[in-house]
Design a protein around this motif. Structure first.
Motif, PDB file in Angstrom:
ATOM      1  N   LEU A  11       0.804  -1.221   0.000  1.00 34.83           N
ATOM      2  CA  LEU A  11       0.000   0.000   0.000  1.00 34.83           C
ATOM      3  C   LEU A  11       0.839   1.274   0.000  1.00 34.83           C
ATOM      4  CD1 LEU A  11      -2.886  -0.937   2.468  1.00 34.83           C
ATOM      5  CD2 LEU A  11      -3.013  -0.713  -0.021  1.00 34.83           C
ATOM      6  N   GLN A  12       2.115   1.147   0.326  1.00 39.37           N
ATOM      7  CA  GLN A  12       3.000   2.324   0.352  1.00 39.37           C
ATOM      8  C   GLN A  12       2.413   3.427   1.243  1.00 39.37           C
ATOM      9  OE1 GLN A  12       6.033   2.553  -1.365  1.00 39.37           O
ATOM     10  NE2 GLN A  12       5.773   0.425  -1.922  1.00 39.37           N
ATOM     11  N   LEU A  13       1.970   3.034   2.435  1.00 42.55           N
ATOM     12  CA  LEU A  13       1.274   3.948   3.336  1.00 42.55           C
ATOM     13  C   LEU A  13       2.123   5.130   3.796  1.00 42.55           C
ATOM     14  CD1 LEU A  13      -0.522   1.263   5.522  1.00 42.55           C
ATOM     15  CD2 LEU A  13      -1.529   2.663   3.705  1.00 42.55           C
ATOM     16  N   GLU A  14       3.426   4.973   3.786  1.00 44.91           N
ATOM     17  CA  GLU A  14       4.298   6.046   4.251  1.00 44.91           C
ATOM     18  C   GLU A  14       4.540   7.110   3.182  1.00 44.91           C
ATOM     19  OE1 GLU A  14       5.032   2.770   4.797  1.00 44.91           O
ATOM     20  OE2 GLU A  14       4.890   2.676   6.970  1.00 44.91           O
ATOM     21  N   THR A  15       3.975   6.924   2.002  1.00 44.98           N
ATOM     22  CA  THR A  15       4.153   7.887   0.922  1.00 44.98           C
ATOM     23  C   THR A  15       3.366   9.145   1.244  1.00 44.98           C
ATOM     24  OG1 THR A  15       4.410   6.076  -0.648  1.00 44.98           O
ATOM     25  CG2 THR A  15       3.927   8.248  -1.563  1.00 44.98           C
ATOM     26  N   PHE A  16       4.093  10.246   1.345  1.00 48.13           N
ATOM     27  CA  PHE A  16       3.487  11.510   1.741  1.00 48.13           C
ATOM     28  C   PHE A  16       4.340  12.636   1.178  1.00 48.13           C
ATOM     29  CE2 PHE A  16       2.150  14.817   4.721  1.00 48.13           C
ATOM     30  CZ  PHE A  16       0.811  14.532   4.871  1.00 48.13           C
ATOM     31  N   LEU A  17       3.733  13.661   0.651  1.00 47.94           N
ATOM     32  CA  LEU A  17       4.464  14.820   0.153  1.00 47.94           C
ATOM     33  C   LEU A  17       4.880  15.666   1.355  1.00 47.94           C
ATOM     34  CD1 LEU A  17       5.334  16.185  -2.529  1.00 47.94           C
ATOM     35  CD2 LEU A  17       3.286  17.577  -2.320  1.00 47.94           C
ATOM     36  N   SER A  18       6.152  15.619   1.678  1.00 43.69           N
ATOM     37  CA  SER A  18       6.628  16.352   2.847  1.00 43.69           C
ATOM     38  C   SER A  18       7.013  17.775   2.465  1.00 43.69           C
ATOM     39  CB  SER A  18       7.826  15.641   3.481  1.00 43.69           C
ATOM     40  OG  SER A  18       8.970  15.821   2.685  1.00 43.69           O
ATOM     41  N   VAL A  19       7.178  18.612   3.457  1.00 41.30           N
ATOM     42  CA  VAL A  19       7.614  19.991   3.248  1.00 41.30           C
ATOM     43  C   VAL A  19       8.935  20.003   2.484  1.00 41.30           C
ATOM     44  CG1 VAL A  19       8.455  22.061   4.425  1.00 41.30           C
ATOM     45  CG2 VAL A  19       6.375  20.959   5.217  1.00 41.30           C
ATOM     46  N   ASN A  20       9.810  19.063   2.812  1.00 43.26           N
ATOM     47  CA  ASN A  20      11.121  19.007   2.158  1.00 43.26           C
ATOM     48  C   ASN A  20      11.038  18.606   0.692  1.00 43.26           C
ATOM     49  OD1 ASN A  20      12.383  19.715   4.576  1.00 43.26           O
ATOM     50  ND2 ASN A  20      12.543  17.584   5.209  1.00 43.26           N
ATOM     51  N   ASP A  21       9.950  17.960   0.287  1.00 47.41           N
ATOM     52  CA  ASP A  21       9.761  17.571  -1.114  1.00 47.41           C
ATOM     53  C   ASP A  21       9.324  18.755  -1.982  1.00 47.41           C
ATOM     54  OD1 ASP A  21      10.261  14.842  -0.600  1.00 47.41           O
ATOM     55  OD2 ASP A  21       8.149  14.472  -0.125  1.00 47.41           O
ATOM     56  N   ILE A  22       8.842  19.799  -1.349  1.00 47.49           N
ATOM     57  CA  ILE A  22       8.276  20.936  -2.083  1.00 47.49           C
ATOM     58  C   ILE A  22       9.355  21.991  -2.296  1.00 47.49           C
ATOM     59  CG2 ILE A  22       6.485  22.717  -2.105  1.00 47.49           C
ATOM     60  CD1 ILE A  22       4.922  20.920  -0.091  1.00 47.49           C
ATOM     61  N   PRO A  23       9.619  22.333  -3.557  1.00 46.35           N
ATOM     62  CA  PRO A  23      10.655  23.331  -3.829  1.00 46.35           C
ATOM     63  C   PRO A  23      10.291  24.708  -3.266  1.00 46.35           C
ATOM     64  CG  PRO A  23       9.905  22.264  -5.862  1.00 46.35           C
ATOM     65  CD  PRO A  23       8.997  21.818  -4.769  1.00 46.35           C
ATOM     66  N   GLU A  24      11.292  25.473  -2.970  1.00 46.06           N
ATOM     67  CA  GLU A  24      11.092  26.845  -2.485  1.00 46.06           C
ATOM     68  C   GLU A  24      10.631  27.773  -3.603  1.00 46.06           C
ATOM     69  OE1 GLU A  24      11.193  27.889   0.675  1.00 46.06           O
ATOM     70  OE2 GLU A  24      11.763  25.905   1.390  1.00 46.06           O
ATOM     71  N   LEU A  25      10.927  27.398  -4.838  1.00 48.77           N
ATOM     72  CA  LEU A  25      10.539  28.205  -5.991  1.00 48.77           C
ATOM     73  C   LEU A  25       9.084  27.944  -6.355  1.00 48.77           C
ATOM     74  CD1 LEU A  25      13.640  27.394  -8.219  1.00 48.77           C
ATOM     75  CD2 LEU A  25      13.247  29.506  -6.940  1.00 48.77           C
ATOM     76  N   ASP A  26       8.426  28.963  -6.891  1.00 48.31           N
ATOM     77  CA  ASP A  26       7.062  28.793  -7.377  1.00 48.31           C
ATOM     78  C   ASP A  26       7.081  27.902  -8.622  1.00 48.31           C
ATOM     79  OD1 ASP A  26       6.461  30.525  -5.350  1.00 48.31           O
ATOM     80  OD2 ASP A  26       5.973  32.229  -6.644  1.00 48.31           O
ATOM     81  N   LEU A  27       6.029  27.114  -8.784  1.00 47.53           N
ATOM     82  CA  LEU A  27       5.958  26.151  -9.887  1.00 47.53           C
ATOM     83  C   LEU A  27       4.780  26.446 -10.800  1.00 47.53           C
ATOM     84  CD1 LEU A  27       6.487  22.794  -7.919  1.00 47.53           C
ATOM     85  CD2 LEU A  27       8.232  24.180  -9.067  1.00 47.53           C
ATOM     86  N   TYR A  28       4.958  26.118 -12.086  1.00 49.06           N
ATOM     87  CA  TYR A  28       3.845  26.143 -13.018  1.00 49.06           C
ATOM     88  C   TYR A  28       3.023  24.869 -12.823  1.00 49.06           C
ATOM     89  CZ  TYR A  28       6.011  30.057 -15.471  1.00 49.06           C
ATOM     90  OH  TYR A  28       6.532  31.283 -15.773  1.00 49.06           O
ATOM     91  N   MET A  29       1.800  24.878 -13.335  1.00 50.74           N
ATOM     92  CA  MET A  29       0.900  23.755 -13.134  1.00 50.74           C
ATOM     93  C   MET A  29       1.517  22.418 -13.556  1.00 50.74           C
ATOM     94  SD  MET A  29      -2.984  22.967 -14.448  1.00 50.74           S
ATOM     95  CE  MET A  29      -3.648  24.505 -13.900  1.00 50.74           C
ATOM     96  N   ASP A  30       2.152  22.373 -14.711  1.00 44.81           N
ATOM     97  CA  ASP A  30       2.769  21.123 -15.172  1.00 44.81           C
ATOM     98  C   ASP A  30       3.822  20.618 -14.189  1.00 44.81           C
ATOM     99  OD1 ASP A  30       1.227  20.946 -17.459  1.00 44.81           O
ATOM    100  OD2 ASP A  30       2.716  21.904 -18.753  1.00 44.81           O
ATOM    101  N   GLN A  31       4.553  21.521 -13.570  1.00 44.16           N
ATOM    102  CA  GLN A  31       5.562  21.134 -12.590  1.00 44.16           C
ATOM    103  C   GLN A  31       4.916  20.600 -11.313  1.00 44.16           C
ATOM    104  OE1 GLN A  31       7.389  25.062 -12.791  1.00 44.16           O
ATOM    105  NE2 GLN A  31       9.314  24.113 -13.494  1.00 44.16           N
TER     106      GLN A  31
END
Length: 185
Positions: A11-31
């Protein structure tokens, strides 16, 4: 017991988008879509399933589930909110998600609220939730261990969906409280 542990791994239950996964730069929708696809592809039920699409993000924006985007770029705060929406949408209606996040969006937009600290707390709770889920699932599995394989599977499905409904009803009740408090103020 071995089957339930294998299931928990799959199930990959530990899969989570963490703060560290999110770039500091603003992203376009495709990104943004690429970020979610990269993180959550392992959690898809079927290969052809989409994690996040332009239509989904546009619907969240039109539905005002997060504060407005500037210059077609999504900030770290937008991505954290989209991540919360992504998790909530499997259980709550879009209307309930909007009610839940409405005040938070105003706070982030108007009061310079530090969403990152809240999101980190949300991550911690998510980790604890995974541990509780695994423990509960193992207990449930041991309660039905004597049954035939199909009957075990059926009882597990019935029990997990029952628990899911209990959690959904509790979440909906809290959303209703948020809405009532909003009307009262």
């Amino acid at each position: 017991m071995e089957d339930i542990r294998k299931l928990m791994e799959e199930l990959q239950l530990e899969t989570f988008l963490s703060v560290n996964d999110i770039p500091e730069l603003d992203l376009y929708m495709d990104q943004v879509i690429q970020l979610f696809e990269k993180k959550y592809t392992v959690t898809k039920r079927k290969e052809e399933d989409k994690v996040l699409t332009k239509t989904m993000i546009n619907n969240y924006a039109k539905g005002k589930l997060f504060f407005p985007v500037k210059n077609k770029k999504y900030t770290k705060e937008h991505i954290m909110l989209i991540s919360m929406i992504y998790q909530m949408k499997g259980v709550l209606s879009i209307g309930d998600i909007k009610k839940s996040l409405g005040k938070l969006n105003m706070m982030v937009e108007n009061e310079d609220f530090q969403l990152e600290a809240l999101y980190e707390r949300y991550e911690t709770l998510g980790t604890h939730n995974v541990a509780r889920f695994k423990e509960t699932s193992e207990q449930l599995d041991s309660e039905i261990a004597e049954e035939d394989r199909y009957i075990r599977q059926l009882l597990m499905v019935a029990s997990l969906t029952h628990m899911s409904n209990l959690f959904r009803k509790a979440a909906e009740k809290i959303v209703d409280e948020i809405e009532e408090e909003k009307k009262d103020s």
